[in-house]
Design an enzyme around this catalytic site. Structure first.
Site, PDB file in Angstrom:
ATOM      1  CD  GLU A  51      -3.064  -1.033   2.165  1.00 23.27           C
ATOM      2  OE1 GLU A  51      -4.137  -1.595   1.917  1.00 23.27           O
ATOM      3  OE2 GLU A  51      -2.874  -0.398   3.215  1.00 23.27           O
TER       4      GLU A  51
ATOM      5  CD  GLU B 116      -4.007  -6.024   2.595  1.00 23.06           C
ATOM      6  OE1 GLU B 116      -4.852  -5.339   3.221  1.00 23.06           O
ATOM      7  OE2 GLU B 116      -2.787  -5.830   2.684  1.00 23.06           O
TER       8      GLU B 116
HETATM    9  C1  BG6 Z   1      -4.575  -2.819   4.740  1.00 22.35           C
HETATM   10  C2  BG6 Z   1      -3.242  -3.247   5.257  1.00 22.35           C
HETATM   11  O1  BG6 Z   1      -4.622  -1.435   4.798  1.00 22.35           O
HETATM   12  O2  BG6 Z   1      -5.724  -3.179   5.397  1.00 22.35           O
HETATM   13  C3  BG6 Z   1      -3.280  -4.319   6.327  1.00 22.35           C
HETATM   14  O3  BG6 Z   1      -2.367  -3.618   4.229  1.00 22.35           O
HETATM   15  C4  BG6 Z   1      -4.476  -4.075   7.209  1.00 22.35           C
HETATM   16  O4  BG6 Z   1      -2.063  -4.310   6.997  1.00 22.35           O
HETATM   17  C5  BG6 Z   1      -5.739  -4.197   6.384  1.00 22.35           C
HETATM   18  O5  BG6 Z   1      -4.543  -4.890   8.336  1.00 22.35           O
HETATM   19  C6  BG6 Z   1      -7.025  -4.056   7.152  1.00 22.35           C
HETATM   20  O6  BG6 Z   1      -7.010  -2.884   7.886  1.00 22.35           O
HETATM   21  P1  BG6 Z   1      -7.281  -2.895   9.448  1.00 22.35           P
HETATM   22  O7  BG6 Z   1      -6.995  -1.535   9.872  1.00 22.35           O
HETATM   23  O8  BG6 Z   1      -8.712  -3.286   9.598  1.00 22.35           O
HETATM   24  O9  BG6 Z   1      -6.362  -3.900  10.037  1.00 22.35           O
END
Ligand code: BG6
Length: 482
Positions: free
Chosen positions: A183, A380
């Site tokens: 990211e 993701e």
């Molecule tokens: C992304 C990141 O922004 O989202 C992860 O690459 C992160 O590291 C994931 O955990 C989900 O976000 P959060 O804040 O719910 O953990």
């Protein structure tokens, strides 16, 4: 059973990051990372964003959930066995830079750190799971943030180059898929995670963020160069947060503002990493933040390197979309994955306020693929939610299944649209510490981990209902989503 549109070699799997699950934060010579200095709880960003914050760890005042994570460092074999039981074709994880170079600026790597990842990789390969490695995922050595001021300092390029060379050389025979920075565009809103910069070391000056990005672009190209020299068949991608961005209405003024937001937030970094050159709107973007391109430290050699070594594919995270208005009520905002936006009345939000939009994923896939004409990879996606254990000891996470199903359906449509989609690795396939809030209670996994926000509990792993559901999805290559 209906027919699948997913290609035979589609990479179904799951994704994690070292700092959010490994724990063992000082084991076997590991140094501190920036993630180790981030307190847990909803105050996390408030603390990191305060002018006083200088990366000091204050254990009297705060809890640091990343220090223990889910003890994956000790449990990785059992956890990877569960991924294998679901039928994972790939597993995306990151290497903790501070396990390999504890301070970041040493000349020699820490062999014990490398040995740990030897074992993780071998465990994946034992089950035929393809490792997909993020070289840097929000976990640079803390020393590089404190002593060098994070990525705004050009010296970091050489430190990253050394680190990337060590891990690529060590693992390239066993690992084909890589990503250079997680990211990378998130620094626009929050440079602490990916650039190691907070207000006390320069995050308040946008010139530093733009310079840090440039240094990261160069470092990313150097990693591609090293990787391809080792093996031209390695696939080394970028990784961006992508939030499909809509204008709240058809007013051209709002459409233009949406276009600008898209360029600034979604595309700026990827344009450089994928096309190998700064995009046409660079000056307008930088000028709008009081920075001139010519004031940045950018050499001709840097630009040649960017051009010569672009990434091979476009990895991205997708959780939500975003809406823009400059003529309407700009105060009616919603939360989001670092980037929020104004409320979109057509969408519902997660418990953490992120607006859920599966159709936006099809749009994202089309937009990215048609812009770059390089394979895309959803690395993701997922729903952060509170899970309850029933009296019978089950976790019936139908809300998560609904979320994932709806997104997979849209991926199928995108494939029918002609998008070259490599794979899908939902976030936090096993419950882990949240990046934005440091909570355990914000869960994404198919596998429940019995730990609370203070990382107290048995640590026991339990399969959620979504575990069997996802297993079936993979077994049928996306044909059976019921
Ligand atoms: C992304 C990141 O922004 O989202 C992860 O690459 C992160 O590291 C994931 O955990 C989900 O976000 P959060 O804040 O719910 O953990």
């Amino acid at each position: 059973m209906s027919q699948t549109v997913f290609p035979e070699n589609f990479l179904w799997g799951g994704a994690t990051a070292a700092n959010q699950l490994e724990g063992a934060y000082l084991a076997d010579g590991k140094g501190l990372s920036v993630a180790d200095a981030m307190p847990g709880g909803k105050i996390r960003f408030e603390v990191l964003g305060s002018p006083e914050f200088d990366w000091t760890i204050d254990e009297e005042k705060y809890v640091y959930p990343n220090h223990k994570g889910i003890s994956y460092y000790e449990h990785f074999k059992e956890d990877i066995a569960l991924f294998a039981e679901m039928g994972f074709k790939c597993y995306r994880f990151s290497i903790a830079w501070s396990r390999i170079f504890p301070q970041g600026d040493e000349l020699e790597p820490n062999e014990a750190g490398l040995k740990f990842y030897d074992q993780v990789i071998d465990e994946c390969l034992k089950y035929g799971i393809e490792p997909v490695i993020t070289i840097s995922h929000y976990e640079m050595p803390l020393n590089l943030a404190k002593k060098y001021g994070g990525w705004k300092n050009r010296e970091l390029i050489a430190f990253y180059e050394r680190y990337a060379k060590v891990v690529l050389t060590r693992f390239h025979r066993k690992v084909k898929y890589w990503m250079t920075f997680n990211e990378i565009n998130s620094a626009l809103h929050f440079p602490a995670l990916s650039q190691g910069m907070v207000l006390s070391n320069g995050a308040g000056d946008f010139k530093n963020i733009a310079q840090a990005w440039h240094n990261q672009f160069v470092a990313s190209s150097l990693a591609v160069k090293i990787g391809h020299e080792l093996d031209p068949d390695l696939k080394i991608g970028c990784m961006i947060i992508y939030a499909t961005t809509y204008s709240l209405d058809a007013n051209p003024v709002n459409q233009a503002a949406t276009m600008e937001q898209n360029q600034i937030f979604n595309y700026y970094c990827a344009d450089v990493q994928v096309r190998g050159e700064y995009p046409g709107y660079t000056n307008r973007f930088l000028n709008s933040r009081g920075v001139k391109f010519e004031d940045l430290d950018i050499t001709k050699e840097d630009l040649d390197l960017l051009k010569a070594y672009p990434v091979d594919y476009v990895g991205f995270s997708y959780y939500m979309s975003s809406a823009v208005t400059v003529t309407g009520d700009e105060s009616d905002t919603v939360a989001g994955n670092l980037l929020g936006g104004v409320r979109n009345p057509f969408l519902k939000a997660s418990e953490w306020g992120w607006q859920i939009d599966p159709v936006g994923l099809r749009i994202a896939l089309n937009e990215l693929y048609n812009r770059y004409q390089k394979p895309v990879f959803v690395v993701e996606n997922g729903l952060g939610a509170v899970d309850e254990i029933t009296a019978e000891g089950q976790i019936i996470d139908d809300y998560r299944i609904d979320y994932l199903r709806a997104h997979i359906e849209q991926m199928a449509k995108a494939i029918e649209d002609g998008v070259d989609l490599m794979g899908y690795t939902p976030w936090g396939c096993i419950d882990l510490v949240s990046a934005s809030t440091g909570e355990m209670s914000k869960r994404y996994g198919f596998i429940y981990v019995d730990l609370d926000d203070k990382i107290e509990g048995s640590g026991k792993r339990m399969k959620k209902k979504s575990f069997d559901w996802y297993k079936q999805v993979i077994a049928t290559n996306g044909a059976d989503l019921a």
